[in-house]
Scaffold this motif. Structure first.
Motif, mmCIF file in Angstrom:
data_model
loop_
_atom_site.group_PDB
_atom_site.id
_atom_site.type_symbol
_atom_site.label_atom_id
_atom_site.label_comp_id
_atom_site.label_asym_id
_atom_site.label_seq_id
_atom_site.Cartn_x
_atom_site.Cartn_y
_atom_site.Cartn_z
ATOM 1 N N HIS A 49 0.875 -1.173 0.000
ATOM 2 C CA HIS A 49 0.000 0.000 0.000
ATOM 3 C C HIS A 49 0.916 1.228 0.000
ATOM 4 O O HIS A 49 2.140 1.088 0.017
ATOM 5 C CB HIS A 49 -0.887 0.030 1.250
ATOM 6 C CG HIS A 49 -1.717 -1.196 1.472
ATOM 7 N ND1 HIS A 49 -2.947 -1.374 0.902
ATOM 8 C CD2 HIS A 49 -1.483 -2.323 2.204
ATOM 9 C CE1 HIS A 49 -3.450 -2.548 1.282
ATOM 10 N NE2 HIS A 49 -2.573 -3.149 2.068
ATOM 11 N N CYS A 84 -4.794 5.703 -0.029
ATOM 12 C CA CYS A 84 -3.764 4.736 -0.378
ATOM 13 C C CYS A 84 -3.318 5.088 -1.796
ATOM 14 O O CYS A 84 -4.139 5.338 -2.674
ATOM 15 C CB CYS A 84 -4.344 3.336 -0.322
ATOM 16 S SG CYS A 84 -3.147 2.082 -0.796
ATOM 17 N N GLU A 86 -1.075 3.242 -3.724
ATOM 18 C CA GLU A 86 -0.443 2.130 -4.425
ATOM 19 C C GLU A 86 -1.558 1.118 -4.676
ATOM 20 O O GLU A 86 -2.220 0.684 -3.725
ATOM 21 C CB GLU A 86 0.652 1.518 -3.525
ATOM 22 C CG GLU A 86 1.305 0.278 -4.069
ATOM 23 C CD GLU A 86 2.264 0.588 -5.211
ATOM 24 O OE1 GLU A 86 3.038 1.548 -5.079
ATOM 25 O OE2 GLU A 86 2.222 -0.135 -6.210
ATOM 26 N N CYS A 131 -3.828 -1.764 -4.678
ATOM 27 C CA CYS A 131 -3.738 -2.895 -3.742
ATOM 28 C C CYS A 131 -4.937 -3.818 -3.843
ATOM 29 O O CYS A 131 -5.183 -4.620 -2.955
ATOM 30 C CB CYS A 131 -3.568 -2.361 -2.317
ATOM 31 S SG CYS A 131 -4.865 -1.208 -1.837
ATOM 32 N N HIS A 133 -9.022 -0.500 -3.550
ATOM 33 C CA HIS A 133 -7.901 0.432 -3.370
ATOM 34 C C HIS A 133 -8.393 1.880 -3.307
ATOM 35 O O HIS A 133 -7.957 2.660 -2.467
ATOM 36 C CB HIS A 133 -6.902 0.233 -4.514
ATOM 37 C CG HIS A 133 -6.059 1.409 -4.825
ATOM 38 N ND1 HIS A 133 -5.055 1.836 -3.989
ATOM 39 C CD2 HIS A 133 -6.080 2.265 -5.868
ATOM 40 C CE1 HIS A 133 -4.484 2.921 -4.520
ATOM 41 N NE2 HIS A 133 -5.091 3.189 -5.654
ATOM 42 N N MET A 172 -9.673 3.094 0.098
ATOM 43 C CA MET A 172 -8.822 2.899 1.267
ATOM 44 C C MET A 172 -8.374 4.295 1.695
ATOM 45 O O MET A 172 -7.245 4.716 1.484
ATOM 46 C CB MET A 172 -7.629 2.010 0.876
ATOM 47 C CG MET A 172 -6.824 1.565 2.068
ATOM 48 S SD MET A 172 -5.692 0.263 1.586
ATOM 49 C CE MET A 172 -4.605 0.295 3.015
HETATM 50 CU CU1 CUA Z 1 -4.031 0.061 -0.182
HETATM 51 CU CU2 CUA Z 1 -4.157 0.834 -2.410
#
Ligand code: CUA
Length: 337
Positions: A174, A209, A211, A213, A217, A220
């Motif tokens: 993340h 977040c 990245e 994931c 995502h 997040m």
């Molecule tokens: Cu955790 Cu994108």
């Protein structure tokens, strides 16, 4: 007339929302923390250099297009061609090297200054654990665990306050990013990354977040709540307490009889699961589902009924509770102040 009244009401609602001081997500050009300040100064320097390069290149190109365009009466032969000019070749080699050197050195300087910062003795220390798809925030020195909403104290000249984060992951990669406070730091499984934050205005700072994931995502989300030092102390004292709950009630009994306890902790009860967010002081949070929806009775009820309807793909299964169980679990969760 009517639409105008409606518009006025919308404006009033909007200004009320602004009064809550929710700092917008993604606004890297209005930094409100030391780390974000230096990142922005570096970004501005880089943008100015790139803009100057763009203007010179685009300007020369436009000049050449206009100056050497084909005209009526051209005899069709090429103009004089220039080969092997030492001056031009040295210029277009040396100038880019100098530019890259300046950018590299100023970037290295900012990165080193941010990474070398030592934690002052009174720094707040938080272990951040990224999960699919929510954030766990542990304050080891304060004995607090919460989720998705990170409380930190305000940084002022009179009382400097910094928060140092240790970033870990429970599953996949993340990245922790609250644009107005600091740059991104990746959250990598089996690794502890470090970063620090501070904020010079109270309020709620949004982040996410950064990245990819998995399915959720994009949901997040991170909320950093910046409190005055007094409010932060009050919040920490309240979080340290065991769950108030509503005694040996039917709703508490129902909650503890269900599988909820295998994944969630409610301190002061037998519920001690670690897979999902700690629910001890659930009602002190503004949102549920990692910042996706406001923490209202309606949203909480809908979540307990079928979490997959609110946030498809999230790792909390639909518990197939009957109507009475849904009501009782919601009642119990609502008592976790
Ligand atoms: Cu955790 Cu994108």
């Amino acid at each position: 007339m009517r639409p105008r009244i409606l518009f006025g009401l919308c404006l009033a609602a909007a200004s009320e929302a602004l009064a809550q001081e929710v700092h917008s997500v993604g606004n890297i050009f209005r930094p409100l923390g030391d780390s974000a300040d230096s990142v922005m100064r570096l970004s501005v320097l880089t943008l100015v250099i790139c803009a100057a390069i763009f203007l010179v290149v685009a300007g020369l190109l436009a000049y050449a297009i206009v100056r050497f365009r084909s005209r009526a009466g051209d005899d069709g032969t090429e103009p004089a061609q220039v080969y092997g000019s030492n001056q031009i070749e040295i210029a277009w080699t040396v100038i880019p090297i100098l530019i890259v050197f300046v950018l590299t050195m100023s970037t290295a300087r900012v990165i080193a200054a941010i990474e070398d910062k030592r934690a002052p003795a009174d720094a707040v220390k938080v272990t951040v654990v990224g999960h699919q798809w929510w954030w766990e925030f542990r304050y080891p020195e304060l004995g607090i665990t919460c989720a998705n909403e990170l409380h930190i104290p305000l940084n002022t000249k009179a009382k400097p306050q910094y928060t140092f984060l240790t970033l870990e992951s429970a599953d996949v990669a993340h990245s922790f990013w609250v644009p107005q406070l600091a740059g991104k730091t990746d959250v990598i499984p089996n690794r502890s990354n470090k970063m620090w934050l501070d904020a010079r205005e109270t309020g709620v700072y949004l982040g996410n977040c950064a990245e990819y994931c998995g399915t959720q995502h994009a949901n997040m989300l991170i909320r950093v709540v910046v409190d005055t030092p007094e409010d932060f102390e009050k919040w920490a004292a309240a979080q340290k307490m065991e769950a108030a709950g509503d005694g040996p009630s039917a709703s508490r009994k129902t909650f503890l009889s269900l599988n909820c306890v295998n994944c969630h902790t409610v301190r002061g009860t037998p519920a001690a699961g670690k897979f999902g967010p700690d629910l001890t002081h659930l009602m002190s949070r503004q949102t549920i589902a990692s910042g996706m929806v406001p923490n209202t009775a309606h949203n909480l009820n809908a979540w307990v009924r079928d979490p997959q309807a609110t946030k498809p793909g999230n790792l909390m299964p639909d518990m197939q509770l009957d109507e009475q169980q849904v009501e009782q679990v919601t009642t119990y969760l609502s008592s976790l102040k």
